[in-house]
Enzyme design. Sequence first.
Site, PDB file in Angstrom:
ATOM      1  N   LYS A  95      37.380  35.994  36.993  1.00  0.00           N
ATOM      2  CA  LYS A  95      36.343  35.173  35.941  1.00  0.00           C
ATOM      3  C   LYS A  95      37.418  34.851  34.719  1.00  0.00           C
ATOM      4  CE  LYS A  95      32.994  38.073  35.622  1.00  0.00           C
ATOM      5  NZ  LYS A  95      33.626  39.017  36.475  1.00  0.00           N
ATOM      6  N   ARG A 135      24.341  38.559  31.995  1.00  0.00           N
ATOM      7  CA  ARG A 135      24.844  39.685  33.003  1.00  0.00           C
ATOM      8  C   ARG A 135      23.519  40.071  33.613  1.00  0.00           C
ATOM      9  NH1 ARG A 135      29.802  42.218  32.548  1.00  0.00           N
ATOM     10  NH2 ARG A 135      30.978  41.514  30.657  1.00  0.00           N
ATOM     11  N   ARG A 162      46.474  47.299  40.619  1.00  0.00           N
ATOM     12  CA  ARG A 162      47.280  47.192  39.392  1.00  0.00           C
ATOM     13  C   ARG A 162      47.800  48.274  38.664  1.00  0.00           C
ATOM     14  NH1 ARG A 162      42.764  43.463  36.088  1.00  0.00           N
ATOM     15  NH2 ARG A 162      41.697  45.444  35.881  1.00  0.00           N
ATOM     16  N   ARG A 199      45.124  52.968  35.782  1.00  0.00           N
ATOM     17  CA  ARG A 199      44.062  53.009  34.659  1.00  0.00           C
ATOM     18  C   ARG A 199      42.912  53.603  35.643  1.00  0.00           C
ATOM     19  NH1 ARG A 199      42.159  48.151  33.128  1.00  0.00           N
ATOM     20  NH2 ARG A 199      40.661  49.071  31.519  1.00  0.00           N
ATOM     21  N   ARG A 212      31.390  50.160  39.857  1.00  0.00           N
ATOM     22  CA  ARG A 212      31.364  48.877  39.085  1.00  0.00           C
ATOM     23  C   ARG A 212      30.708  47.856  40.048  1.00  0.00           C
ATOM     24  NH1 ARG A 212      37.025  47.518  36.786  1.00  0.00           N
ATOM     25  NH2 ARG A 212      35.978  45.756  35.979  1.00  0.00           N
TER      26      ARG A 212
END
Length: 217
Positions: free
Chosen positions: A13, A88, A127, A160, A171
């Site tokens: 996004k 949201r 990542r 992370r 999530r």
Amino acid sequence: MRLVLVGPPGAGKGTQAEFIASHLSVPKISTGDIFRANVSQGTPLGLEAKRYMDAGGLVPDEVTINMVRGRLAEPDAADGFLLDGFPRTVPQAVALDKMLADTGANLDLVLELIVDNDEVIRRLSGRRTCHGCGKIWHIEFDASSREGLCDRCGGELYQRDDDKAETIAERLKVYARDTAPLVDHYGAQGRLVGIDATGPVEDVTERAINELRSFSA
């Protein structure tokens, strides 16, 4: 043109918002930017939001909505904007419709970036972030040539907590519960357009812009 961009974490996004907003010559407005601006400037809303954030809690809808209202009232957003990260939830969407109606405006289109959960986990869990300079690498798409070390500064790379598979799965559950209902909400209004968000970034941008051209035609 007044747009909202929705999609799960890892859908791209932020990247797409930059490109699409630039193409349309409208400001990209993210809740993260609004929060940081209000907190850094010490506005009453920023101080209130900081109190919740410092306590580890969620900022109430009323505070978030008032921040967005203030940002949309700024001159650069008078002729259009692209919202990333707001609304949201359906109640926030209802509040957005009302604040626009109060100014005689309305939302033109909602772009939904569509990507399946397996792809989201693949994107985010790969990542690696540099302890030294903060650059983000990806073990599959953009790997450092030295395993575990940053090509830019030589710093150690780490994963992370937000990028661990179990955290990403949680999530996605939160997104399905709180944000995915926006798809039905805007679909019922006839404002929703789905965009395939897989493949190279530039291909996704082209699909989005083609949909916008079709809408404007």
